[in-house]
Scaffold this active site. Sequence first.
Site, mmCIF file in Angstrom:
data_model
loop_
_atom_site.group_PDB
_atom_site.id
_atom_site.type_symbol
_atom_site.label_atom_id
_atom_site.label_comp_id
_atom_site.label_asym_id
_atom_site.label_seq_id
_atom_site.Cartn_x
_atom_site.Cartn_y
_atom_site.Cartn_z
ATOM 1 N N LYS A 71 -4.991 -10.055 -5.554
ATOM 2 C CA LYS A 71 -6.322 -10.316 -4.731
ATOM 3 C C LYS A 71 -7.368 -9.544 -5.276
ATOM 4 O O LYS A 71 -7.229 -8.313 -5.699
ATOM 5 C CB LYS A 71 -6.016 -9.782 -3.320
ATOM 6 N N LYS A 82 0.865 -1.162 0.050
ATOM 7 C CA LYS A 82 0.152 0.081 0.128
ATOM 8 C C LYS A 82 0.944 1.039 0.046
ATOM 9 O O LYS A 82 0.241 2.238 -0.610
ATOM 10 C CB LYS A 82 -0.950 -0.042 1.304
ATOM 11 N N LYS A 119 -11.115 -4.579 -2.202
ATOM 12 C CA LYS A 119 -12.351 -3.480 -2.417
ATOM 13 C C LYS A 119 -11.845 -2.241 -2.393
ATOM 14 O O LYS A 119 -12.267 -1.332 -3.033
ATOM 15 C CB LYS A 119 -13.285 -3.632 -1.075
#
Length: 344
Positions: free
Chosen positions: A197, A112, A200
């Site tokens: 993956k 991230k 969301k």
Amino acid sequence: MKRVFSGVKPTGHLTLGNYLGAMRQWAAEDQHRADALFCIVDLHALTIDHDPARVRRLSRQAATLLLASGLDPQVCTVFVQSHVDEHARLSYLLECVATDGEMRRMIQYREKAAREQRRGGSVRLSLLTYPVLMAADILAYGTDEVPVGDDQTQHVELTRDLAVRFNQRYGQAFVVPRATHPKVAARVMNLQDPRSKMGKSDDAGPGIVYVLDEPDVVRRKVMRAMTDSGRDVVYDRESRPGVANLLEILAACTGGNPEALGGVYESYGDLKRDTAEAVIEMLRPVQLRHKELCADPGYVEGVLRDGAERARGMARPTVDAAYRAIGLLPAAAESGAPVLKAAR
Ligand code: TYM
């Protein structure tokens, strides 16, 4: 009775990955076999660039969807993390036990942070310390088991390490928890990029199926899923990740086995068609219940209010005990000592 704790972060609309990797088991099994708490972990949503109104909206939506997926507030505790101060209180103590190096090794942080930097943004300090807050979420409740998808394994391992370290240094304050995963679909992959993956918080894309997607949208996304260059349908995660992902999704929806299902299909088209229909049928009752609950926001609010009260009662003694164990002086009223009047 075992204590179970898990959570979902309101950083985006909930996906098929969230549903199959976590929520479905919470409703079908975990809430019935254990003393279970399920949390909308809204503080975690502030670790990346966020819009306050959107976080509020997504928190409400996540709570509604958890109830729509079958969590029963008579049986388990559903609540919002920021309504219970103990999470943040304990997080600070655990920061005093965790190390900087340990935090920087977390895979999700590295991915991230790299993504944020590529976009030219800055990385919030809370993104680095996020796994400590997650450990606090879990340890505050004396949790035995944490039902999660595959991607949270490293965070639960860290939680175990912090619990053991704290207990060794300061006395037995925490239960050491373990992660549990669903048998299939513990890591649902992006339909357009089956080596990543289905997440969301990723940019919306045709590779992500959302729990609230209309049947036609689900059908379109699954029919356009990226498959592999071979033609036969076999379950092989390494060399056929696209087909393996579809087989896992189908198996999870129908209660089958991905390897065995591989032998049933002769073409990718048939596999996609059946997978799309299975997902649509699985999501249909959740979507219907979600619609009903949206018409009654007072009910959802009431569930969250009661849930927070119950959760507070459970977390408070554990966190207070940890404060004392680590060397912090209890407030006078708490220790039973008389409160001194201000000197005249
Ligand atoms: P979050 O919000 O990303 O995901 C919620 C749950 O859904 C699972 N999941 C998946 N499972 C299978 N395939 C996927 N593609 C997929 N995407 C998500 C996650 O594994 C998770 O179980 N850090 C956590 C939230 C959290 C938490 C906690 C969880 C905070 N504190 C304490 C458990 C206990 C997270 O970001 O989940």
